[in-house]
Design an enzyme around this catalytic site. Structure first.
Site, short mmCIF file in Angstrom:
data_model
loop_
_atom_site.label_atom_id
_atom_site.label_comp_id
_atom_site.label_asym_id
_atom_site.label_seq_id
_atom_site.Cartn_x
_atom_site.Cartn_y
_atom_site.Cartn_z
N ASP A 152 0.84 -1.21 0.00
CA ASP A 152 0.00 0.00 0.00
C ASP A 152 0.87 1.25 0.00
O ASP A 152 1.70 1.42 0.89
CB ASP A 152 -0.90 -0.04 1.25
CG ASP A 152 -2.05 0.95 1.16
OD1 ASP A 152 -2.05 1.79 0.24
OD2 ASP A 152 -2.95 0.88 2.02
N HIS A 226 -9.90 -0.69 -7.70
CA HIS A 226 -9.64 0.42 -6.78
C HIS A 226 -8.63 1.39 -7.37
O HIS A 226 -8.82 2.61 -7.34
CB HIS A 226 -9.14 -0.14 -5.44
CG HIS A 226 -8.72 0.91 -4.47
ND1 HIS A 226 -9.60 1.85 -3.98
CD2 HIS A 226 -7.52 1.18 -3.90
CE1 HIS A 226 -8.95 2.66 -3.15
NE2 HIS A 226 -7.69 2.28 -3.09
C1 HEM Z 1 -4.01 2.62 -4.42
C2 HEM Z 1 -5.36 0.06 -0.53
C3 HEM Z 1 -8.61 3.50 0.59
C4 HEM Z 1 -6.71 6.31 -2.86
C5 HEM Z 1 -4.13 1.62 -3.50
C6 HEM Z 1 -3.43 0.36 -3.54
C7 HEM Z 1 -3.80 -0.35 -2.44
C8 HEM Z 1 -4.75 0.45 -1.72
C9 HEM Z 1 -3.30 -1.72 -2.02
C10 HEM Z 1 -2.46 -0.08 -4.65
C11 HEM Z 1 -1.04 0.28 -4.36
C12 HEM Z 1 -0.75 1.74 -4.25
O1 HEM Z 1 -0.60 2.44 -5.24
O2 HEM Z 1 -0.72 2.20 -3.12
C13 HEM Z 1 -6.36 0.79 0.11
C14 HEM Z 1 -7.07 0.33 1.29
C15 HEM Z 1 -7.97 1.30 1.60
C16 HEM Z 1 -7.85 2.36 0.61
C17 HEM Z 1 -6.80 -0.98 2.01
C18 HEM Z 1 -8.99 1.35 2.71
C19 HEM Z 1 -9.64 0.32 3.13
C20 HEM Z 1 -8.39 4.56 -0.25
C21 HEM Z 1 -9.12 5.79 -0.23
C22 HEM Z 1 -8.57 6.59 -1.21
C23 HEM Z 1 -7.52 5.83 -1.85
C24 HEM Z 1 -10.27 6.12 0.73
C25 HEM Z 1 -8.92 8.00 -1.61
C26 HEM Z 1 -9.95 8.70 -1.18
C27 HEM Z 1 -5.80 5.55 -3.56
C28 HEM Z 1 -4.99 6.07 -4.66
C29 HEM Z 1 -4.23 5.00 -5.14
C30 HEM Z 1 -4.58 3.85 -4.29
C31 HEM Z 1 -4.96 7.51 -5.18
C32 HEM Z 1 -3.23 5.02 -6.29
C33 HEM Z 1 -3.91 4.89 -7.62
C34 HEM Z 1 -2.89 4.90 -8.76
O3 HEM Z 1 -2.37 3.84 -9.11
O4 HEM Z 1 -2.61 6.00 -9.25
N1 HEM Z 1 -4.94 1.64 -2.38
N2 HEM Z 1 -6.85 2.01 -0.26
N3 HEM Z 1 -7.43 4.61 -1.25
N4 HEM Z 1 -5.51 4.23 -3.36
FE1 HEM Z 1 -6.23 3.09 -1.87
#
Ligand code: HEM
Length: 316
Positions: A152, A226
């Site tokens: 993450d 996501h």
């Molecule tokens: C990408 C997990 C909530 C925004 C990701 C990734 C994971 C992840 C594993 C892919 C790896 C990375 O680029 O970090 C989670 C989990 C969440 C959560 C477990 C809550 C349960 C959120 C929320 C937002 C968010 C609430 C925004 C309001 C993003 C963004 C990316 C991302 C901007 C990168 C997208 C890209 O590749 O450009 N998240 N996330 N995430 N997440 Fe989350």
């Protein structure tokens, strides 16, 4: 604040650490509460130095965010143009609730004891001017994986792209050098998640689990991952990044498995758009499947002003 003083941001770009504490407080109505909060915020830099000097290699950093409802009283300054309370996002299947909070302290270090000590001294200082709304203690899980097992933070901006993504620039003078912050405390249905095949989990996140490789976006109009739903472009096709410092938290003994989401952004609308895409879906109706296994318990917006603005709050 004198215009001759250079604007110093807070340590919003501090690295992900082994330990972090997320402390959300509300200001009480004791007669001198606001004064006490102002002078405590003005001395936060000194307090951080007291603690960080004890082990300079432990990367101690604390970021303070101020909530929309108390901004005027606490700072006496014009509001950052986008600052407003967190707006509930209601999708067909899942809702992102809006919950109270006047102040946020995002406390980070390689050492849990430094986070603990800083929080203790901070709460001593603030005393009866505040009440604790939520205190969440996060930890690093293996190679910066969340409790769902995925790395993450990969797509976070790095190097010079960080200030460009998270610091408000000249266009918004009172807010210059500051950053919008959105927090959400999620709990996971780990049992349900673990019942999925790895390929199903990977399709939900948009990356492979073991190698952390990005998967292709689904064709337009179909269920998006996501990663795709959280990628935001403006009308000119320019992509807007945010900085996430999510941390796992929880306790197997009490069956609690969580992710504390914290996002820093130069533009609040970018995070709000991500939440719309996740909860309402893009196209509407096709929500982020991550939410079938992750429930937000909180949702609050803050503004982290520059360190220069914070130190100017001292009534002395
Ligand atoms: C990408 C997990 C909530 C925004 C990701 C990734 C994971 C992840 C594993 C892919 C790896 C990375 O680029 O970090 C989670 C989990 C969440 C959560 C477990 C809550 C349960 C959120 C929320 C937002 C968010 C609430 C925004 C309001 C993003 C963004 C990316 C991302 C901007 C990168 C997208 C890209 O590749 O450009 N998240 N996330 N995430 N997440 Fe989350």
């Amino acid at each position: 604040m004198s215009s001759r003083v250079p604007i110093e941001p807070q340590r919003v770009d501090a690295p992900l650490t082994v330990a972090a504490t997320f402390l959300v407080l509300s200001i009480t109505d004791v007669p001198d509460a606001i004064q006490k909060v102002r002078s405590s915020l003005a001395s936060i830099d000194g307090l951080a130095k007291n603690v960080s000097i004890r082990d300079l290699s432990a990367n101690f950093a604390c970021t303070v965010g101020i909530g929309s409802d108390v901004w005027d009283e606490v700072t006496g300054l014009p509001r950052p143009s986008e600052l407003h309370p967190f707006q509930e996002v209601k999708g067909k299947a899942h809702t992102a609730p809006s919950t109270p909070g006047d102040l946020l302290f995002h406390i980070r270090s390689e050492r849990r004891d430094l986070c603990f000590e800083f929080e203790r001294q901070l709460l001593d200082l603030l005393n009866d001017s505040i009440k604790v709304v939520d205190e969440t203690v996060g930890f690093r899980y293996f190679d910066v994986r969340d409790l769902l097992g995925f790395v993450d933070g990969t797509a976070n901006p790095a190097g010079p792209a960080v200030p460009a993504a998270i610091l408000v620039a000249e266009e918004d003078t009172p807010a210059v050098g500051g950053s919008y912050i959105v927090i959400q405390k999620y709990v996971h249905d780990l049992k349900g998640w673990r019942a999925l095949k790895a390929e199903q989990q990977e399709a939900i996140i948009g990356r492979t689990k073991f190698e952390n490789e990005e998967l292709d976006d689904a064709p337009t109009g179909q269920q998006a991952s996501h990663k795709t739903l959280a990628t935001i472009e403006d009308e000119n096709g320019v992509e807007h990044d945010i900085l996430r410092d999510n941390m796992p938290f929880g306790s197997p003994g009490s069956g609690e498995f969580g992710t504390y989401f914290i996002g820093y952004s130069r533009r609040l609308w970018v995070i709000e758009k991500m939440l719309q895409n996740m909860f309402v879906g893009n196209p509407p109706g096709l929500h982020d499947r991550l939410l079938d296994f992750s429930t937000p318990l909180t949702g609050t917006t803050f503004f982290a002003p520059s360190a220069s603005l914070l130190s100017s709050l001292d009534p002395e």
